[in-house]
Design an enzyme around this catalytic site. Sequence first.
Site, PDB file in Angstrom:
ATOM      1  N   HIS A  73     -71.080 -82.408-108.248  1.00  0.00           N
ATOM      2  CA  HIS A  73     -72.311 -81.621-108.164  1.00  0.00           C
ATOM      3  C   HIS A  73     -73.206 -82.256-107.105  1.00  0.00           C
ATOM      4  O   HIS A  73     -73.749 -83.337-107.320  1.00  0.00           O
ATOM      5  CB  HIS A  73     -73.024 -81.580-109.517  1.00  0.00           C
ATOM      6  CG  HIS A  73     -72.234 -80.881-110.579  1.00  0.00           C
ATOM      7  ND1 HIS A  73     -72.207 -79.508-110.726  1.00  0.00           N
ATOM      8  CD2 HIS A  73     -71.391 -81.367-111.532  1.00  0.00           C
ATOM      9  CE1 HIS A  73     -71.398 -79.179-111.738  1.00  0.00           C
ATOM     10  NE2 HIS A  73     -70.896 -80.291-112.235  1.00  0.00           N
ATOM     11  N   LEU A  74     -73.306 -81.591-105.944  1.00  0.00           N
ATOM     12  CA  LEU A  74     -74.133 -82.137-104.855  1.00  0.00           C
ATOM     13  C   LEU A  74     -75.575 -81.648-104.938  1.00  0.00           C
ATOM     14  O   LEU A  74     -76.443 -82.139-104.218  1.00  0.00           O
ATOM     15  CB  LEU A  74     -73.522 -81.787-103.495  1.00  0.00           C
ATOM     16  CG  LEU A  74     -72.206 -82.510-103.166  1.00  0.00           C
ATOM     17  CD1 LEU A  74     -71.647 -82.030-101.826  1.00  0.00           C
ATOM     18  CD2 LEU A  74     -72.392 -84.028-103.136  1.00  0.00           C
ATOM     19  N   ARG A  75     -75.820 -80.650-105.787  1.00  0.00           N
ATOM     20  CA  ARG A  75     -77.173 -80.163-106.124  1.00  0.00           C
ATOM     21  C   ARG A  75     -77.915 -79.439-105.003  1.00  0.00           C
ATOM     22  O   ARG A  75     -78.995 -78.901-105.235  1.00  0.00           O
ATOM     23  CB  ARG A  75     -78.074 -81.313-106.628  1.00  0.00           C
ATOM     24  CG  ARG A  75     -77.532 -82.054-107.843  1.00  0.00           C
ATOM     25  CD  ARG A  75     -77.464 -81.174-109.063  1.00  0.00           C
ATOM     26  NE  ARG A  75     -77.195 -81.945-110.272  1.00  0.00           N
ATOM     27  CZ  ARG A  75     -76.458 -81.481-111.291  1.00  0.00           C
ATOM     28  NH1 ARG A  75     -75.920 -80.279-111.230  1.00  0.00           N
ATOM     29  NH2 ARG A  75     -76.278 -82.215-112.362  1.00  0.00           N
ATOM     30  N   ASN A 105     -72.882 -74.446-109.177  1.00  0.00           N
ATOM     31  CA  ASN A 105     -74.113 -74.200-109.948  1.00  0.00           C
ATOM     32  C   ASN A 105     -75.346 -74.753-109.257  1.00  0.00           C
ATOM     33  O   ASN A 105     -76.107 -75.533-109.817  1.00  0.00           O
ATOM     34  CB  ASN A 105     -73.988 -74.748-111.379  1.00  0.00           C
ATOM     35  CG  ASN A 105     -73.783 -76.243-111.446  1.00  0.00           C
ATOM     36  OD1 ASN A 105     -73.394 -76.869-110.453  1.00  0.00           O
ATOM     37  ND2 ASN A 105     -74.045 -76.830-112.593  1.00  0.00           N
ATOM     38  N   ASP A 165     -68.482 -73.656-113.525  1.00  0.00           N
ATOM     39  CA  ASP A 165     -68.669 -74.933-114.216  1.00  0.00           C
ATOM     40  C   ASP A 165     -70.118 -75.173-114.631  1.00  0.00           C
ATOM     41  O   ASP A 165     -71.054 -74.910-113.888  1.00  0.00           O
ATOM     42  CB  ASP A 165     -68.212 -76.103-113.355  1.00  0.00           C
ATOM     43  CG  ASP A 165     -68.399 -77.406-114.111  1.00  0.00           C
ATOM     44  OD1 ASP A 165     -67.755 -77.572-115.146  1.00  0.00           O
ATOM     45  OD2 ASP A 165     -69.245 -78.215-113.697  1.00  0.00           O
ATOM     46  N   HIS A 192     -64.491 -74.309-117.153  1.00  0.00           N
ATOM     47  CA  HIS A 192     -65.225 -75.215-118.045  1.00  0.00           C
ATOM     48  C   HIS A 192     -64.961 -74.686-119.453  1.00  0.00           C
ATOM     49  O   HIS A 192     -65.608 -73.746-119.910  1.00  0.00           O
ATOM     50  CB  HIS A 192     -66.714 -75.182-117.694  1.00  0.00           C
ATOM     51  CG  HIS A 192     -67.565 -76.083-118.523  1.00  0.00           C
ATOM     52  ND1 HIS A 192     -68.421 -77.010-117.988  1.00  0.00           N
ATOM     53  CD2 HIS A 192     -67.696 -76.199-119.874  1.00  0.00           C
ATOM     54  CE1 HIS A 192     -69.038 -77.653-118.970  1.00  0.00           C
ATOM     55  NE2 HIS A 192     -68.629 -77.173-120.119  1.00  0.00           N
ATOM     56  N   HIS A 245     -62.499 -81.233-116.697  1.00  0.00           N
ATOM     57  CA  HIS A 245     -62.889 -82.296-117.640  1.00  0.00           C
ATOM     58  C   HIS A 245     -62.356 -82.154-119.059  1.00  0.00           C
ATOM     59  O   HIS A 245     -63.111 -81.962-120.018  1.00  0.00           O
ATOM     60  CB  HIS A 245     -64.400 -82.497-117.679  1.00  0.00           C
ATOM     61  CG  HIS A 245     -65.233 -81.233-117.659  1.00  0.00           C
ATOM     62  ND1 HIS A 245     -65.040 -80.205-118.518  1.00  0.00           N
ATOM     63  CD2 HIS A 245     -66.271 -80.870-116.855  1.00  0.00           C
ATOM     64  CE1 HIS A 245     -65.932 -79.258-118.253  1.00  0.00           C
ATOM     65  NE2 HIS A 245     -66.677 -79.630-117.246  1.00  0.00           N
ATOM     66  N   ASN A 291     -71.565 -83.258-120.922  1.00  0.00           N
ATOM     67  CA  ASN A 291     -70.893 -82.035-121.329  1.00  0.00           C
ATOM     68  C   ASN A 291     -69.557 -81.922-120.592  1.00  0.00           C
ATOM     69  O   ASN A 291     -69.561 -81.813-119.379  1.00  0.00           O
ATOM     70  CB  ASN A 291     -71.808 -80.844-120.996  1.00  0.00           C
ATOM     71  CG  ASN A 291     -71.156 -79.498-121.269  1.00  0.00           C
ATOM     72  OD1 ASN A 291     -69.991 -79.417-121.643  1.00  0.00           O
ATOM     73  ND2 ASN A 291     -71.907 -78.428-121.052  1.00  0.00           N
ATOM     74  N   ASP A 318     -66.852 -85.224-112.002  1.00  0.00           N
ATOM     75  CA  ASP A 318     -67.964 -84.469-112.589  1.00  0.00           C
ATOM     76  C   ASP A 318     -69.284 -85.204-112.316  1.00  0.00           C
ATOM     77  O   ASP A 318     -70.178 -85.251-113.170  1.00  0.00           O
ATOM     78  CB  ASP A 318     -67.764 -84.219-114.083  1.00  0.00           C
ATOM     79  CG  ASP A 318     -68.702 -83.139-114.634  1.00  0.00           C
ATOM     80  OD1 ASP A 318     -69.425 -82.516-113.828  1.00  0.00           O
ATOM     81  OD2 ASP A 318     -68.727 -82.938-115.854  1.00  0.00           O
TER      82      ASP A 318
HETATM   83 ZN   LIG Z   1     -68.268 -78.723-116.510  1.00  0.00          ZN
END
Ligand SMILES: [Zn+2]
Length: 443
Positions: A73-75, A105, A165, A192, A245, A291, A318
């Site tokens: 997740h690089l945001r 996301n 995800d 996910h 995951h 999560n 993750d």
């Molecule tokens: Zn996930």
Amino acid sequence: MASPVVSSTAMTGAAATWLIRGARVLGSDPADIRIADGVIAEIGRDLDHDVATARLDADGLIALPGLVDLHTHLREPGREDAETVLTGTAAAALGGFTAVHAMANTDPVADTAGVVEQIWRLGRQAGRCDVQPVGAVTAGLGGSRLAELGAMADSAARVRVFSDDGRCVHDAVLMRRALEYVRAFGGVIAQHAQEPRLTEGAQVNEGEISGRLGLTGWPAVAEEAIIARDCLLAAHVGSALHVCHVSTAGSVEILRWAKAKGWQVTAEVTPHHLLLTEERAVGYDPVFKVNPPLRTAEDVAALRAGLADGTIDCVATDHAPHPLEDKETEWVAAAFGMTGLETALRVVHEALVEPGLLDWAGVADRMSARPAAIGRLTGHGRLSPGEPANLVLYDPSPREAVDPAAHASRSRNTPFAGMVLPGRVMATFLRGNPTVLDGKLAR
Ligand SMILES: [Zn+2]
């Protein structure tokens, strides 16, 4: 242990030709690696080199193909206070990665050709690590209609992995349609796996500890039911499923069954699920809130065994950075997620290599070759002549405490803070250019 000696010409990082002396390629006997024009020119004993060649003494270091992460997740765009492509790829390079898949996301969601191309370009500009965007499966991660999968696949970013995800594609008809859609261009749906009704308000693994803590439990069956359903759907439509995951022993059993059938099913496990158990939640420190949740010691043992025997294909971090205010709050209010890029290789060393479950060739397979293949990436995953010079040099000998203050990620939410782990990434090369030298960012 000698730290690598880098000649002065090398420190500029501009040399076109490198000679890495005495590295243990995939943990084997020492050999030299010559890099020319971004490509691995040759690997062998006592290679000749001229004085213009940049030289790196890799005595005692293990050389692996550059690591590939299927789940980062690089945001950016949207949560640049947590991470940016620039800081996230710095963390990746320091962890030994040469390619990461950036999860969808973001804000806006990566559900159109425009957004995935923006993220792909930011990665190219940063130049520290290949950034391969993951496209959303459903528009806005809304779970009600498919996103523009074909347009993302045809874009400059050439998206092949799609995932909602953070959320589960729980509608079986939508999941079926997504699997059918990506089959045409050899794509994969990364799920996910989490049945939403069974996990409403869930905070920690369901069991004795959730009862003791008074927190809503997260049953293993919520993950396992979706994995079983999606394996059946993937088989039914003849398409490719990847399970994000995996966290329970039961999930490993279902995957083993699906693979025995010959179905196109792959899976990943995170470093934290390979090392930590639900016991960490007992102190209510939200740094351990994640999560899917940390599970039992039996689950950890099954995940390690599954990764070792290939039932679980690969390790994926993750990496989920969060700013301090989103984590340093009471458990129920805190965000889910942990950073992981800068510690992944050390954790795998501790959890799999030290107990003798994987050798270094196995680590190269599970952290580079397999994730590159699942992500449909070319130019990553192999450390051999003729291949792009994407590689990491790792010193297995030190044992040091993890210091989040030294991390390049914009966030500090590592569950391994203060934990003594083996090893140190000494150098990372992306197409022959060092992104990390002497354990520090080189660009
Ligand atoms: Zn996930």
